[in-house]
Design a protein around this motif. Structure first.
Motif, PDB file in Angstrom:
ATOM      1  N   VAL A 131       4.743  -4.162   2.272  1.00 55.12           N
ATOM      2  CA  VAL A 131       5.017  -5.294   3.159  1.00 55.12           C
ATOM      3  C   VAL A 131       3.851  -6.276   3.094  1.00 55.12           C
ATOM      4  O   VAL A 131       2.799  -5.979   2.532  1.00 55.12           O
ATOM      5  CB  VAL A 131       5.242  -4.826   4.607  1.00 55.12           C
ATOM      6  CG1 VAL A 131       6.472  -3.931   4.696  1.00 55.12           C
ATOM      7  CG2 VAL A 131       4.009  -4.086   5.137  1.00 55.12           C
ATOM      8  N   LYS A 132       4.032  -7.451   3.676  1.00 56.76           N
ATOM      9  CA  LYS A 132       2.973  -8.451   3.676  1.00 56.76           C
ATOM     10  C   LYS A 132       1.770  -7.951   4.472  1.00 56.76           C
ATOM     11  O   LYS A 132       1.923  -7.187   5.437  1.00 56.76           O
ATOM     12  CB  LYS A 132       3.495  -9.764   4.252  1.00 56.76           C
ATOM     13  CG  LYS A 132       4.549 -10.433   3.372  1.00 56.76           C
ATOM     14  CD  LYS A 132       5.015 -11.754   3.953  1.00 56.76           C
ATOM     15  CE  LYS A 132       6.034 -12.426   3.030  1.00 56.76           C
ATOM     16  NZ  LYS A 132       6.511 -13.723   3.578  1.00 56.76           N
ATOM     17  N   PRO A 133       0.565  -8.378   4.081  1.00 56.30           N
ATOM     18  CA  PRO A 133      -0.656  -7.858   4.723  1.00 56.30           C
ATOM     19  C   PRO A 133      -0.664  -7.950   6.242  1.00 56.30           C
ATOM     20  O   PRO A 133      -1.122  -7.018   6.919  1.00 56.30           O
ATOM     21  CB  PRO A 133      -1.760  -8.719   4.101  1.00 56.30           C
ATOM     22  CG  PRO A 133      -1.234  -9.091   2.755  1.00 56.30           C
ATOM     23  CD  PRO A 133       0.248  -9.280   2.956  1.00 56.30           C
ATOM     24  N   ASP A 134      -0.137  -9.038   6.793  1.00 63.32           N
ATOM     25  CA  ASP A 134      -0.201  -9.193   8.245  1.00 63.32           C
ATOM     26  C   ASP A 134       0.740  -8.247   8.989  1.00 63.32           C
ATOM     27  O   ASP A 134       0.627  -8.068  10.208  1.00 63.32           O
ATOM     28  CB  ASP A 134       0.095 -10.648   8.636  1.00 63.32           C
ATOM     29  CG  ASP A 134       1.471 -11.123   8.199  1.00 63.32           C
ATOM     30  OD1 ASP A 134       1.983 -10.601   7.197  1.00 63.32           O
ATOM     31  OD2 ASP A 134       2.031 -12.010   8.865  1.00 63.32           O
ATOM     32  N   VAL A 135       1.654  -7.613   8.246  1.00 64.57           N
ATOM     33  CA  VAL A 135       2.606  -6.684   8.857  1.00 64.57           C
ATOM     34  C   VAL A 135       2.161  -5.237   8.697  1.00 64.57           C
ATOM     35  O   VAL A 135       2.666  -4.342   9.381  1.00 64.57           O
ATOM     36  CB  VAL A 135       4.013  -6.886   8.229  1.00 64.57           C
ATOM     37  CG1 VAL A 135       5.055  -6.006   8.900  1.00 64.57           C
ATOM     38  CG2 VAL A 135       4.427  -8.341   8.320  1.00 64.57           C
ATOM     39  N   VAL A 136       1.204  -4.979   7.805  1.00 63.07           N
ATOM     40  CA  VAL A 136       0.783  -3.612   7.497  1.00 63.07           C
ATOM     41  C   VAL A 136       0.374  -2.818   8.736  1.00 63.07           C
ATOM     42  O   VAL A 136       0.819  -1.673   8.914  1.00 63.07           O
ATOM     43  CB  VAL A 136      -0.350  -3.612   6.446  1.00 63.07           C
ATOM     44  CG1 VAL A 136      -0.996  -2.234   6.334  1.00 63.07           C
ATOM     45  CG2 VAL A 136       0.190  -4.037   5.087  1.00 63.07           C
ATOM     46  N   PRO A 137      -0.484  -3.346   9.628  1.00 64.67           N
ATOM     47  CA  PRO A 137      -0.888  -2.546  10.794  1.00 64.67           C
ATOM     48  C   PRO A 137       0.289  -2.060  11.623  1.00 64.67           C
ATOM     49  O   PRO A 137       0.358  -0.873  11.991  1.00 64.67           O
ATOM     50  CB  PRO A 137      -1.782  -3.508  11.584  1.00 64.67           C
ATOM     51  CG  PRO A 137      -2.345  -4.424  10.546  1.00 64.67           C
ATOM     52  CD  PRO A 137      -1.216  -4.645   9.582  1.00 64.67           C
ATOM     53  N   ALA A 138       1.231  -2.945  11.914  1.00 62.28           N
ATOM     54  CA  ALA A 138       2.382  -2.552  12.738  1.00 62.28           C
ATOM     55  C   ALA A 138       3.241  -1.522  12.028  1.00 62.28           C
ATOM     56  O   ALA A 138       3.717  -0.558  12.650  1.00 62.28           O
ATOM     57  CB  ALA A 138       3.217  -3.787  13.081  1.00 62.28           C
ATOM     58  N   VAL A 139       3.437  -1.706  10.728  1.00 65.25           N
ATOM     59  CA  VAL A 139       4.276  -0.770   9.964  1.00 65.25           C
ATOM     60  C   VAL A 139       3.632   0.607   9.896  1.00 65.25           C
ATOM     61  O   VAL A 139       4.299   1.631  10.106  1.00 65.25           O
ATOM     62  CB  VAL A 139       4.544  -1.322   8.549  1.00 65.25           C
ATOM     63  CG1 VAL A 139       5.138  -0.237   7.652  1.00 65.25           C
ATOM     64  CG2 VAL A 139       5.479  -2.514   8.615  1.00 65.25           C
ATOM     65  N   VAL A 154       0.423   4.964  -0.276  1.00 67.71           N
ATOM     66  CA  VAL A 154      -0.038   3.988  -1.261  1.00 67.71           C
ATOM     67  C   VAL A 154       0.217   2.596  -0.705  1.00 67.71           C
ATOM     68  O   VAL A 154       1.358   2.250  -0.394  1.00 67.71           O
ATOM     69  CB  VAL A 154       0.697   4.158  -2.609  1.00 67.71           C
ATOM     70  CG1 VAL A 154       0.308   3.047  -3.576  1.00 67.71           C
ATOM     71  CG2 VAL A 154       0.396   5.521  -3.213  1.00 67.71           C
ATOM     72  N   SER A 155      -0.836   1.819  -0.554  1.00 61.62           N
ATOM     73  CA  SER A 155      -0.693   0.449  -0.045  1.00 61.62           C
ATOM     74  C   SER A 155      -0.862  -0.547  -1.183  1.00 61.62           C
ATOM     75  O   SER A 155      -1.807  -0.461  -1.958  1.00 61.62           O
ATOM     76  CB  SER A 155      -1.739   0.161   1.033  1.00 61.62           C
ATOM     77  OG  SER A 155      -1.743  -1.220   1.362  1.00 61.62           O
ATOM     78  N   ILE A 156       0.075  -1.492  -1.279  1.00 60.57           N
ATOM     79  CA  ILE A 156      -0.063  -2.554  -2.278  1.00 60.57           C
ATOM     80  C   ILE A 156      -0.374  -3.896  -1.617  1.00 60.57           C
ATOM     81  O   ILE A 156      -0.267  -4.945  -2.237  1.00 60.57           O
ATOM     82  CB  ILE A 156       1.196  -2.675  -3.167  1.00 60.57           C
ATOM     83  CG1 ILE A 156       2.418  -3.115  -2.352  1.00 60.57           C
ATOM     84  CG2 ILE A 156       1.480  -1.359  -3.883  1.00 60.57           C
ATOM     85  CD1 ILE A 156       3.635  -3.449  -3.209  1.00 60.57           C
ATOM     86  N   ALA A 157      -0.778  -3.846  -0.356  1.00 57.49           N
ATOM     87  CA  ALA A 157      -1.089  -5.069   0.392  1.00 57.49           C
ATOM     88  C   ALA A 157      -2.480  -5.582   0.028  1.00 57.49           C
ATOM     89  O   ALA A 157      -3.455  -4.830   0.062  1.00 57.49           O
ATOM     90  CB  ALA A 157      -1.002  -4.815   1.893  1.00 57.49           C
ATOM     91  N   ALA A 158      -2.570  -6.841  -0.302  1.00 65.62           N
ATOM     92  CA  ALA A 158      -3.861  -7.448  -0.638  1.00 65.62           C
ATOM     93  C   ALA A 158      -4.714  -7.613   0.611  1.00 65.62           C
ATOM     94  O   ALA A 158      -4.210  -7.932   1.694  1.00 65.62           O
ATOM     95  CB  ALA A 158      -3.646  -8.814  -1.298  1.00 65.62           C
ATOM     96  N   GLY A 159      -6.012  -7.363   0.471  1.00 62.25           N
ATOM     97  CA  GLY A 159      -6.954  -7.678   1.529  1.00 62.25           C
ATOM     98  C   GLY A 159      -7.051  -6.676   2.666  1.00 62.25           C
ATOM     99  O   GLY A 159      -7.837  -6.877   3.595  1.00 62.25           O
ATOM    100  N   ILE A 160      -6.283  -5.588   2.618  1.00 67.40           N
ATOM    101  CA  ILE A 160      -6.377  -4.564   3.670  1.00 67.40           C
ATOM    102  C   ILE A 160      -7.205  -3.409   3.118  1.00 67.40           C
ATOM    103  O   ILE A 160      -6.733  -2.650   2.269  1.00 67.40           O
ATOM    104  CB  ILE A 160      -4.989  -4.046   4.099  1.00 67.40           C
ATOM    105  CG1 ILE A 160      -4.062  -5.212   4.445  1.00 67.40           C
ATOM    106  CG2 ILE A 160      -5.139  -3.084   5.276  1.00 67.40           C
ATOM    107  CD1 ILE A 160      -4.480  -6.001   5.658  1.00 67.40           C
ATOM    108  N   PRO A 161      -8.450  -3.249   3.575  1.00 64.26           N
ATOM    109  CA  PRO A 161      -9.347  -2.238   2.995  1.00 64.26           C
ATOM    110  C   PRO A 161      -8.935  -0.812   3.318  1.00 64.26           C
ATOM    111  O   PRO A 161      -8.200  -0.556   4.274  1.00 64.26           O
ATOM    112  CB  PRO A 161     -10.709  -2.579   3.601  1.00 64.26           C
ATOM    113  CG  PRO A 161     -10.403  -3.324   4.845  1.00 64.26           C
ATOM    114  CD  PRO A 161      -9.111  -4.046   4.620  1.00 64.26           C
ATOM    115  N   LEU A 162      -9.437   0.115   2.520  1.00 70.52           N
ATOM    116  CA  LEU A 162      -9.120   1.527   2.710  1.00 70.52           C
ATOM    117  C   LEU A 162      -9.505   2.017   4.101  1.00 70.52           C
ATOM    118  O   LEU A 162      -8.778   2.809   4.714  1.00 70.52           O
ATOM    119  CB  LEU A 162      -9.828   2.366   1.650  1.00 70.52           C
ATOM    120  CG  LEU A 162      -9.222   2.323   0.243  1.00 70.52           C
ATOM    121  CD1 LEU A 162     -10.194   2.907  -0.773  1.00 70.52           C
ATOM    122  CD2 LEU A 162      -7.892   3.072   0.210  1.00 70.52           C
TER     123      LEU A 162
END
Length: 335
Positions: A131-139, A154-162
């Motif tokens: 999903v888009k980076p801004d949605v990753v936390p909620a998902v 496995v995350s393919i979201a850009a800009g979200i660090p490990l």
């Protein structure tokens, strides 16, 4: 000189933790990492959950179960490539998205679909957060309690660090992956970084998964920003180049369709020359430039018009934006 030699050796041997694009004779080898992931399931089917009502996912066939939360362009490219490469059976691939209309193209591939993310989370050995980076936390907050005990995230979201991903999915093994859209035709270029709990087996799994749809290279997380600038966003630059070459051809009288095909094949052929010969691109360029000839005149024009600088600045712009996003997420985590 030594640096160039090292780069050429890496190109020739495809070593340096790279996975080459697959061919029929080695697809079985690529499957092994994913099969080991499936074997971890054993006979256990129970799912730990923190809510009263468990979400039961339909049972697929034998083999590794790959889940995709998100049905955008990158998920589409990856799923198409995975199905085409026959790494696992289509009914072992499970995709979710909030709107059924987004899932139609996946259903045509024979993969399972759902508009409920929790079904994917509870029924997959490897869960790809697409999903888009801004949605990753909620998902991740939504699906984390429903992940299988041994699931790999496995995350393919850009800009979200490990560090942020691991905070959102506590106790889970996490890998950051930066693929690109040519995964769709099994010609992707992917970088990945391992989380603190990820294992050697997880490394093999990600190599198998992404190596099935192109080239895969493991890098330190700090290098993912630069890698995103080169290969993650890189196809867009090449599309602009192909379009510009075709426009030049049309300006000089070539039919549009012919000009596009010639330009695309030229880019493809030049890329294969770099990969197959192991020669530095500068050497291959020099080989085409005869003294006082046509091509060196074209190179002069490219240099005068800032072609090289523009390409470098594009990479830097993407990497800088990625770093900005990563820093913003890390700042949120520390507040």
């Amino acid at each position: 000189m030594d640096n160039n030699a090292g780069s050429q050796d890496c190109l020739r041997t495809q070593d340096c933790t790279l996975s080459a694009p697959p061919h029929t004779h080695n697809l079985g080898l690529l499957r092994q990492g994913l099969m080991r992931t499936a074997q971890r399931r054993g006979t256990a089917t129970a799912m730990a959950t923190t809510v009263e009502d468990e979400v039961e996912a339909p049972e697929p066939g034998d083999g590794p179960r790959l889940g995709f939360v998100g049905a955008g362009m990158m998920a589409t490219a990856m799923v198409n490539g995975i199905v085409a490469s026959k790494v696992t059976e289509p009914d072992n691939v499970f995709v979710s998205a909030p709107h059924r209309s987004s899932l139609d193209r996946f259903a045509k591939l024979g993969v399972r679909t759902s508009d409920i993310n929790l079904e994917v989370a509870s029924g997959s050995d490897v869960v790809v957060v697409a999903v888009k980076p801004d949605v990753v936390p909620a998902v991740l907050r939504e699906i984390a309690p429903h992940l299988r005990k041994d699931a790999l995230v496995v995350s393919i979201a850009a800009g979200i660090p490990l560090a942020v991903l691991e905070q959102l999915a506590p106790g889970k093994r996490v890998v950051r992956v930066m693929p690109n859209t040519p995964c769709l035709v099994s010609e992707g270029a992917t970088g990945f970084s391992m989380g603190s709990l990820a294992t050697d087996e997880d490394r093999d799994t990600v190599h198998a998964l992404m190596g099935a749809v192109g080239l895969a290279v493991e890098v330190k997380e700090a290098l993912l920003d630069g890698l995103t600038g080169v290969s993650g966003s890189g196809p867009a630059y090449i599309y602009v180049l192909i379009e510009a070459l075709a426009d030049g051809g049309v300006r000089m009288g070539l039919p549009r369709a012919m000009a596009i095909r010639l330009a695309a094949q030229t880019v493809k052929g030049a890329a294969e020359m770099v990969l197959e010969t192991g020669e530095h691109p500068a050497v291959l360029k020099d080989n085409v430039c005869s003294p006082g000839g046509l091509t060196i005149a074209a190179i002069e024009s490219l240099e005068k018009n800032g072609f090289r600088s523009a390409a470098m600045q594009a990479v830097i712009a993407v990497a800088s934006k990625s770093i900005e996003m990563r820093n913003a997420e890390e700042e949120k985590r520390t507040k």
